[in-house]
Motif scaffolding. Structure first.
Motif, PDB file in Angstrom:
ATOM      1  N   HIS A  15     -19.812 -12.079   9.192  1.00 16.96           N
ATOM      2  CA  HIS A  15     -20.075 -11.836  10.611  1.00 16.96           C
ATOM      3  C   HIS A  15     -18.823 -11.848  11.492  1.00 16.96           C
ATOM      4  N   PHE A  16     -17.723 -12.293  10.940  1.00 21.08           N
ATOM      5  CA  PHE A  16     -16.509 -12.429  11.757  1.00 21.08           C
ATOM      6  C   PHE A  16     -15.732 -11.119  11.783  1.00 21.08           C
ATOM      7  N   ASP A  17     -15.190 -10.790  12.948  1.00 23.03           N
ATOM      8  CA  ASP A  17     -14.396  -9.568  13.110  1.00 23.03           C
ATOM      9  C   ASP A  17     -12.923  -9.884  12.852  1.00 23.03           C
ATOM     10  N   PHE A  18     -12.464  -9.610  11.640  1.00 23.83           N
ATOM     11  CA  PHE A  18     -11.075  -9.904  11.276  1.00 23.83           C
ATOM     12  C   PHE A  18     -10.096  -8.874  11.846  1.00 23.83           C
ATOM     13  N   ASN A  19     -10.619  -7.815  12.440  1.00 25.63           N
ATOM     14  CA  ASN A  19      -9.766  -6.795  13.060  1.00 25.63           C
ATOM     15  C   ASN A  19      -9.634  -6.990  14.562  1.00 25.63           C
ATOM     16  N   ASN A  20     -10.148  -8.097  15.059  1.00 24.27           N
ATOM     17  CA  ASN A  20     -10.044  -8.380  16.495  1.00 24.27           C
ATOM     18  C   ASN A  20      -8.580  -8.364  16.931  1.00 24.27           C
ATOM     19  N   LYS A  21      -8.286  -7.578  17.939  1.00 24.04           N
ATOM     20  CA  LYS A  21      -6.897  -7.385  18.351  1.00 24.04           C
ATOM     21  C   LYS A  21      -6.264  -8.634  18.958  1.00 24.04           C
ATOM     22  N   TYR A  22      -7.090  -9.612  19.323  1.00 25.83           N
ATOM     23  CA  TYR A  22      -6.553 -10.825  19.946  1.00 25.83           C
ATOM     24  C   TYR A  22      -6.158 -11.897  18.922  1.00 25.83           C
ATOM     25  N   LEU A  23      -6.552 -11.717  17.665  1.00 25.06           N
ATOM     26  CA  LEU A  23      -6.257 -12.725  16.651  1.00 25.06           C
ATOM     27  C   LEU A  23      -4.756 -12.984  16.484  1.00 25.06           C
ATOM     28  N   ALA A  56     -14.860 -15.071  -5.560  1.00 30.47           N
ATOM     29  CA  ALA A  56     -15.150 -13.727  -5.067  1.00 30.47           C
ATOM     30  C   ALA A  56     -14.748 -13.590  -3.594  1.00 30.47           C
ATOM     31  N   LEU A  57     -15.077 -14.605  -2.801  1.00 30.58           N
ATOM     32  CA  LEU A  57     -14.715 -14.576  -1.388  1.00 30.58           C
ATOM     33  C   LEU A  57     -13.202 -14.692  -1.222  1.00 30.58           C
ATOM     34  N   LEU A  58     -12.600 -15.542  -2.044  1.00 26.64           N
ATOM     35  CA  LEU A  58     -11.149 -15.721  -1.980  1.00 26.64           C
ATOM     36  C   LEU A  58     -10.432 -14.385  -2.215  1.00 26.64           C
ATOM     37  N   ALA A  59     -10.900 -13.624  -3.203  1.00 27.63           N
ATOM     38  CA  ALA A  59     -10.299 -12.324  -3.495  1.00 27.63           C
ATOM     39  C   ALA A  59     -10.444 -11.381  -2.307  1.00 27.63           C
ATOM     40  N   GLN A  60     -11.581 -11.437  -1.625  1.00 28.76           N
ATOM     41  CA  GLN A  60     -11.799 -10.590  -0.458  1.00 28.76           C
ATOM     42  C   GLN A  60     -10.862 -10.973   0.684  1.00 28.76           C
ATOM     43  N   VAL A  61     -10.676 -12.270   0.882  1.00 23.53           N
ATOM     44  CA  VAL A  61      -9.793 -12.747   1.948  1.00 23.53           C
ATOM     45  C   VAL A  61      -8.356 -12.311   1.687  1.00 23.53           C
ATOM     46  N   LEU A  62      -7.935 -12.363   0.433  1.00 24.09           N
ATOM     47  CA  LEU A  62      -6.569 -11.971   0.094  1.00 24.09           C
ATOM     48  C   LEU A  62      -6.328 -10.486   0.344  1.00 24.09           C
ATOM     49  N   GLU A  63      -7.397  -9.692   0.336  1.00 21.58           N
ATOM     50  CA  GLU A  63      -7.258  -8.259   0.581  1.00 21.58           C
ATOM     51  C   GLU A  63      -7.144  -7.935   2.061  1.00 21.58           C
ATOM     52  N   LEU A  64      -7.403  -8.916   2.928  1.00 21.45           N
ATOM     53  CA  LEU A  64      -7.258  -8.691   4.369  1.00 21.45           C
ATOM     54  C   LEU A  64      -5.777  -8.697   4.722  1.00 21.45           C
ATOM     55  N   LYS A  65      -5.227  -7.527   4.949  1.00 24.72           N
ATOM     56  CA  LYS A  65      -3.771  -7.388   5.073  1.00 24.72           C
ATOM     57  C   LYS A  65      -3.186  -8.117   6.279  1.00 24.72           C
ATOM     58  N   GLY A  66      -3.942  -8.274   7.354  1.00 26.63           N
ATOM     59  CA  GLY A  66      -3.355  -8.871   8.545  1.00 26.63           C
ATOM     60  C   GLY A  66      -3.867 -10.244   8.884  1.00 26.63           C
TER      61      GLY A  66
END
Length: 288
Positions: A15-23, A56-66
């Motif tokens: 549910h979290f927006d990891f692309n939020n420009k304010y992060l 599985a979640l850890l692998a997904q988090v590592l793929e988040l480039k920013g």
């Protein structure tokens, strides 16, 4: 919420927006004396996915480039010692030593850029908020924090860059003669690293990486800025001393290999050993 467990971590992640420009901006909110600052809260939030999530979640988090890389790109040299320790120890335990994270996944996460940001901690200048335990530094000295962080980052990079078991190093039985571009991330990292002649700890890292990855020798010496053109200067002597350490640390394919490497850059060769770097006699000028 994330730290409650794998299910809670997955729910927040979905549910979290990891692309939020304010992060990224939140990571620049610095230390506020007497209370947890915004940057520290963001770091704890990011690392909680690694701590509480399943593989599985850890692998997904590592793929988040920013996401986690942004922590390393922003003001890490000014972070408190406790923050640096939390960050590196979590990455070591949950990523580097995690048998369920493949070496390829680690290489995609620990890019040359990320490694250089981690290596910037060799020049850390932040806040000392913990007491030294095993370091031979006087309590209260302004060098305490620097010594602690340098030890932390050096141990981490040695584990990540020099371990065939846990790290991002690939073994090349051909020693670089196959024509395949193996260990490219480490090559780019070494080429961008602070001059090893200026810092003995950085020199130790360089020597050990090239010891584990002798396939990088030829490419590294072709592209490095170091000059081995003989001249009576302290800089040239420092370069030659570093080269001697690199050659002497090489695996015992034969002891003559190290001697050949040393000879090939101190005397204009009539014949270059098959594995040794081609010396840059005229191509690179020594910086004035």
């Amino acid at each position: 919420m994330v730290a409650q467990g794998p299910d809670s971590a997955k729910d927040v992640y979905s549910h979290f927006d990891f692309n939020n420009k304010y992060l990224p901006g939140l990571l620049k909110k610095g230390f506020k004396k007497g209370r947890t600052d915004v940057r520290m809260a963001c770091i704890q939030f990011a690392l909680s996915f690694l701590v509480a999530g399943d593989n599985a979640l850890l692998a997904q988090v590592l793929e988040l480039k920013g996401f986690i890389p942004d922590i390393l790109r922003s003001e890490i040299k000014e972070d408190r010692v406790s923050t640096v320790n939390l960050l590196l120890s979590t990455l070591r335990t949950k990523v580097v030593h995690n048998k369920n994270i493949s070496k390829t996944q680690k290489v995609r996460f620990f890019t040359a850029e990320v490694l250089l940001h981690i290596a910037s901690l060799y020049r850390w200048n932040g806040i000392t908020d913990v007491s030294p335990e095993d370091l031979k530094v006087a309590q209260g000295s302004e060098e305490v924090g620097k010594a602690m962080v340098r030890e932390l980052v050096h141990s981490f990079l040695m584990d990540l860059c020099c371990s065939l078991k846990h790290g991002i190093t690939f073994c090349d039985p051909s020693l670089g003669t196959s024509g395949k571009g193996g260990n490219v991330v480490l090559l780019h990292f070494l080429l961008g690293l602070r001059p090893a002649t200026e810092d003995q700890v950085v020199a130790d890292l360089l020597v050990n990486i090239l010891k584990v990855c002798p396939d990088l020798l030829n490419r590294y010496f072709k592209e490095t800025h170091y000059s081995f053109v003989p001249r009576v200067t302290s800089a040239w002597m420092d370069n030659v001393r570093l080269l001697k350490k690199i050659c002497e640390a090489q695996p015992d394919i034969s002891k003559s290999s190290a001697r050949s490497c040393w000879w090939s850059v101190t005397t204009p060769p009539t014949r270059t050993p098959w594995w040794s770097p081609t010396p840059n006699w005229t191509r690179h000028k020594h910086p004035s």
